[in-house]
Design a protein around this motif. Structure first.
Motif, PDB file in Angstrom:
ATOM      1  N   ASN A  16       0.827  -1.199   0.000  1.00 42.69           N
ATOM      2  CA  ASN A  16       0.000   0.000   0.000  1.00 42.69           C
ATOM      3  C   ASN A  16       0.866   1.255   0.000  1.00 42.69           C
ATOM      4  N   ARG A  36     -10.246   4.461  -3.108  1.00 43.88           N
ATOM      5  CA  ARG A  36      -9.867   3.137  -2.597  1.00 43.88           C
ATOM      6  C   ARG A  36     -10.956   2.553  -1.708  1.00 43.88           C
ATOM      7  N   TRP A  37     -11.405   3.333  -0.732  1.00 41.98           N
ATOM      8  CA  TRP A  37     -12.390   2.816   0.220  1.00 41.98           C
ATOM      9  C   TRP A  37     -13.779   2.722  -0.397  1.00 41.98           C
ATOM     10  N   VAL A  74     -10.433   3.998   8.780  1.00 40.64           N
ATOM     11  CA  VAL A  74     -10.676   4.122   7.346  1.00 40.64           C
ATOM     12  C   VAL A  74     -10.423   5.539   6.846  1.00 40.64           C
ATOM     13  N   SER A 225      -7.001  -3.165   2.067  1.00 35.53           N
ATOM     14  CA  SER A 225      -8.225  -2.619   2.664  1.00 35.53           C
ATOM     15  C   SER A 225      -9.033  -3.710   3.346  1.00 35.53           C
TER      16      SER A 225
END
Length: 301
Positions: A16, A36-37, A74, A225
């Motif tokens: 990452n 990404r999330w 997050v 993730s």
């Protein structure tokens, strides 16, 4: 199983950082974190909606702790790391990440009033010396002028946030499975990041989408993730935050291999010196102290 999953987590985290550094010139950090999330949440969406409905009473009763944990993990941790990677190397970033056990020790002593020994405090000092060596790039003049790389400061801030998150996991509702917990923290994180990403895009360059970029976000969404967070939370639950934190020292080893192999970054003497001091501090603060405690218990001491 917990040990294997924690080891895989460190590999995913190292990739990452390397990918975050590689893509930093093309995508601004908050936008990178948000996409990404969001992709990760989209993958889990078929599971999220039933979970939210089924656990609605539990969510309402624990909305504050869930919001805190989702914001810390997050929304905040990786965003700060991506900001740091705009102006520091992936190698420095992964080396800084090895300070997590020290952060957890410090925060546990300050906020949870867990007693720390003299050897543990010595370990904290030695590890911080390693961090300062990395941030000053081994230059005494740079250290005296306090002209540290701002990227390194952002990375250290991210590590502090993760330490807070790790000790706050004790407030995770016990009736939530690890998978359901991840789903809910993803929802919180994406909603927190959304307005910030919109604000950031007002002055950002337009993203040039390509097949490689799609694959990159797919990897970031699945491995560092979804899988990394499930593996880390499982490991912390099974063996505790302090023991799990020991696995963080694998991150710079993975990071060094990946950074040199794929980004062409150079390993210098101050990198090795900083790593040695950080690892020595971890040994004094966590490993040696725990070994001594275990020996005393076995001998009836």
């Amino acid at each position: 199983m917990a040990y294997l999953l924690l080891a895989l987590t460190t590999l995913f985290w190292a990739t990452n950082f390397v990918l975050g550094r590689a893509i930093s010139p093309d995508i601004p950090p908050i936008t990178l974190a948000f996409i990404r999330w969001s992709v990760a949440l989209a993958i889990l969406l078929p599971f999220v909606i039933p979970t939210v409905w089924k656990k609605r009473v539990l969510i309402r009763e624990n909305w504050l702790s869930l919001s805190l944990l989702g914001t810390l993990s997050v929304a905040t941790f990786n965003t700060l790391a991506y900001i740091g990677l705009q102006s520091t190397t992936a190698l420095n970033g992964t080396l800084m990440q090895s300070t997590m056990p020290i952060m957890i020790l410090l925060l546990s002593a300050v906020f949870l009033r867990e007693t720390a020994t003299k050897k543990q405090w010595l370990g904290v000092i030695v590890s911080l010396a390693g961090v300062l060596l990395l941030m000053s790039k081994g230059s005494f003049e740079l250290f005296l002028d306090l002209r540290f790389n701002t990227g390194d400061l952002w990375i250290i801030s991210a590590m502090l946030i993760w330490g807070i998150y790790s000790i706050c996991l004790r407030w995770k509702p016990t009736d939530l499975t690890q998978f359901a917990f991840l789903q809910l923290t993803l929802v919180v994180g994406v909603f927190v990041l959304m307005p910030l990403a919109v604000w950031e895009q007002q002055d950002a360059i337009e993203i040039e989408w390509s097949r490689d970029l799609y694959f990159l976000f797919a990897y970031l969404a699945v491995f560092p993730s979804i899988l990394a967070y499930l593996f880390w939370n499982y490991g912390v639950e099974k063996i505790g935050a302090q023991k799990a934190g020991l696995f963080i020292h694998l991150v710079p080893l993975w990071g060094m291999i990946l950074s040199v192999s794929f980004l062409g970054e150079q390993v210098q003497a101050f990198h090795l010196g900083g790593m040695a001091l950080i690892f020595a501090g971890i040994y004094l603060a966590v490993i040696a102290d725990r070994t001594k405690t275990t020996t005393n218990k076995e001998s009836g001491g």
